[in-house]
Design a protein around this motif. Sequence first.
Motif, mmCIF file in Angstrom:
data_model
loop_
_atom_site.group_PDB
_atom_site.id
_atom_site.type_symbol
_atom_site.label_atom_id
_atom_site.label_comp_id
_atom_site.label_asym_id
_atom_site.label_seq_id
_atom_site.Cartn_x
_atom_site.Cartn_y
_atom_site.Cartn_z
ATOM 1 N N TYR A 65 69.945 19.321 17.438
ATOM 2 C CA TYR A 65 70.145 18.346 18.592
ATOM 3 C C TYR A 65 71.725 18.190 18.424
ATOM 4 N N ALA A 66 72.299 17.912 19.626
ATOM 5 C CA ALA A 66 73.804 18.047 19.744
ATOM 6 C C ALA A 66 74.051 16.811 20.523
ATOM 7 N N THR A 67 75.494 16.291 20.333
ATOM 8 C CA THR A 67 75.960 15.218 21.171
ATOM 9 C C THR A 67 76.477 15.571 22.366
ATOM 10 N N GLU A 68 76.445 14.806 23.574
ATOM 11 C CA GLU A 68 77.181 15.103 24.806
ATOM 12 C C GLU A 68 77.538 13.824 25.066
ATOM 13 N N ILE A 69 78.651 13.753 25.866
ATOM 14 C CA ILE A 69 79.343 12.762 26.429
ATOM 15 C C ILE A 69 79.664 12.895 28.082
ATOM 16 N N ARG A 70 79.249 12.230 28.821
ATOM 17 C CA ARG A 70 79.182 11.760 30.078
ATOM 18 C C ARG A 70 80.716 11.535 30.658
ATOM 19 N N LEU A 71 81.082 12.471 31.613
ATOM 20 C CA LEU A 71 82.497 12.311 32.146
ATOM 21 C C LEU A 71 82.593 12.280 33.654
ATOM 22 N N ASP A 72 83.346 11.786 34.559
ATOM 23 C CA ASP A 72 83.429 11.967 35.552
ATOM 24 C C ASP A 72 84.728 12.817 35.801
ATOM 25 N N VAL A 73 84.521 13.991 36.154
ATOM 26 C CA VAL A 73 85.505 15.360 36.067
ATOM 27 C C VAL A 73 85.955 15.297 37.763
ATOM 28 N N HIS A 74 87.294 15.260 38.022
ATOM 29 C CA HIS A 74 88.028 15.465 39.134
ATOM 30 C C HIS A 74 88.430 17.075 39.264
ATOM 31 N N TYR A 75 88.056 17.926 40.103
ATOM 32 C CA TYR A 75 88.384 19.254 39.994
ATOM 33 C C TYR A 75 89.662 19.226 40.984
ATOM 34 N N ASP A 76 90.739 18.770 40.302
ATOM 35 C CA ASP A 76 91.830 18.701 41.026
ATOM 36 C C ASP A 76 92.689 19.951 41.038
ATOM 37 N N ALA A 77 93.039 20.542 42.373
ATOM 38 C CA ALA A 77 93.556 21.981 42.473
ATOM 39 C C ALA A 77 94.860 21.539 41.712
ATOM 40 N N GLU A 78 95.787 20.761 41.931
ATOM 41 C CA GLU A 78 96.952 20.375 41.514
ATOM 42 C C GLU A 78 96.930 20.536 39.840
ATOM 43 N N VAL A 79 96.072 19.794 39.466
ATOM 44 C CA VAL A 79 96.020 19.793 37.612
ATOM 45 C C VAL A 79 95.490 21.118 37.269
ATOM 46 N N LEU A 80 94.730 21.604 37.972
ATOM 47 C CA LEU A 80 94.103 23.219 37.631
ATOM 48 C C LEU A 80 95.369 24.178 37.908
ATOM 49 N N GLY A 81 96.083 24.067 38.618
ATOM 50 C CA GLY A 81 97.250 24.912 39.258
ATOM 51 C C GLY A 81 96.874 25.980 39.919
ATOM 52 N N ILE A 82 95.774 25.777 40.841
ATOM 53 C CA ILE A 82 95.026 26.720 41.677
ATOM 54 C C ILE A 82 95.442 26.405 43.143
ATOM 55 N N ASP A 83 95.639 27.444 43.890
ATOM 56 C CA ASP A 83 95.842 27.183 45.380
ATOM 57 C C ASP A 83 94.566 28.154 46.129
ATOM 58 N N ASN A 84 94.079 28.999 45.366
ATOM 59 C CA ASN A 84 93.046 30.068 46.127
ATOM 60 C C ASN A 84 91.965 30.156 45.212
ATOM 61 N N ILE A 85 90.763 29.642 45.544
ATOM 62 C CA ILE A 85 89.820 29.752 44.660
ATOM 63 C C ILE A 85 89.230 31.022 44.472
ATOM 64 N N GLU A 86 89.454 31.798 45.491
ATOM 65 C CA GLU A 86 89.081 33.308 45.237
ATOM 66 C C GLU A 86 89.923 34.079 44.289
ATOM 67 N N ASP A 87 91.069 33.792 43.843
ATOM 68 C CA ASP A 87 91.809 34.512 43.060
ATOM 69 C C ASP A 87 91.584 34.396 41.466
ATOM 70 N N GLU A 88 91.082 35.411 41.102
ATOM 71 C CA GLU A 88 90.384 35.672 39.642
ATOM 72 C C GLU A 88 91.464 35.367 38.528
ATOM 73 N N GLN A 89 92.670 35.850 38.940
ATOM 74 C CA GLN A 89 93.837 35.481 37.895
ATOM 75 C C GLN A 89 94.350 34.170 38.133
ATOM 76 N N GLN A 90 94.397 33.202 38.937
ATOM 77 C CA GLN A 90 94.286 31.818 38.928
ATOM 78 C C GLN A 90 93.256 31.023 38.201
ATOM 79 N N LEU A 91 91.996 31.514 38.337
ATOM 80 C CA LEU A 91 90.973 30.910 37.687
ATOM 81 C C LEU A 91 91.093 31.123 36.059
#
Length: 437
Positions: A65-91
Amino acid sequence: MTNQTLNAIERLAQTKQERLNKKLAKRYAKEKRFKFFGISSIVIGLSFLALLIGTIFTAGFSTFYATEIRLDVHYDAEVLGIDNIEDEQQLLYANWGGLLKEALKERFPEVTGRSAKRRLYTLTSSVGEYDLKDRLLANPELLNSTESIWVLADDETDAFMKGQVDRTLPEAERRFTDEQIAWVDSLKESGDIRKSFNTQFFTSGDSREAEQAGIRGAMIGSLYTLLVTLILSFPLGVATAIYLEEFAPKNRLTEIIEVNINNLAAVPSIVFGLLGLAVFINVLHLPRSAPVVGGLVLTLMTLPTIIISSRSSIKAVPPSIREAALGLGASKMQMVLHHVLPLAMPGMLTGTIIGMAQALGETAPLLMIGMVAFIVDVPATPFDPSTVLPVQVYLWSDLPERAFVAKTSGAIMVLLGFLATMNLVAVFLRKKFERRW
């Protein structure tokens, strides 16, 4: 006959009876001592076995058994540094770790110092970054939205949750700080930390990070290795046993072959590893650290066991079966294939399964052919680099991290489970198909 003579005879008989009683008492005492020593040996042996298994299970149970932590994750495009979700290189080069850090900072806004933030970020495992990537790829509409997810905790956080960190010790004597303990306590109070079944242990390959390490690669490698061993050793072993028992002439040559087969069964396994290194890798240039080479080496090691057990099964078939088949007009080949072999097959299968169980637990010959390498990827074919369960146990036992102690014991438990299952199958086949003549 006078009374004196009768009394003398009675005294002599009484003396002989007393001597006989003393001898019988000594004999019974020896038998009792022998029985006591035998029972004591069994009890001591079982006690040590129970202690060993108990120690392994106690240390390894927490692996499942393993330990897990619940977090509220905001998929912020600015934090991720992507502007095109279909660009594999950016992802591929997106800042997935930044999402986890932002989620942790939002959960603990009171943490402001640089060193404190660094300790805060160590609560979660880096494998969470890959989980976030997979979730966003599966659901592109999550971009610029918030989602509550469970993230795998770091091995130190996991150890603390499992009671392996003594919080009463001074902070300088433990790696988990008072500040981190306070954060975990806060997560406990809010219900944002939990212990769940550790699927990662069975679905992941090896890793330098304890919480990410799994045995899937080793299990698949063991499966491929045993498959190659079975395909090669069973038909060769059975065919050799049939020839030696039913067709080979009894001369000096067959005696030499039989003696060498018996001797090979006692050869140390590492010798077969050296043979595999010299022949299969250096001469035939087969891929190093591949299950196919491991299977070839274990075939050489397992063949004597299968041949000996198969010959014993063939010998156990009564001669009357052979005589009746030949008397009814069957050829010798028909007699062997249609009558002797089916009756001897349960014993052959039992010997084969026991030999395969022995091969599953071998480590030394596989170390010699390079299956000790650190391999993360799960092998797709028997020709891909791989490792096996016993070697995985050996690799983890040499690592200094505390979490790998539990991983080692957990892998041993899985290996013991496979070995016990194979032996139970062997007993079942023997009991089900055994014939009493």
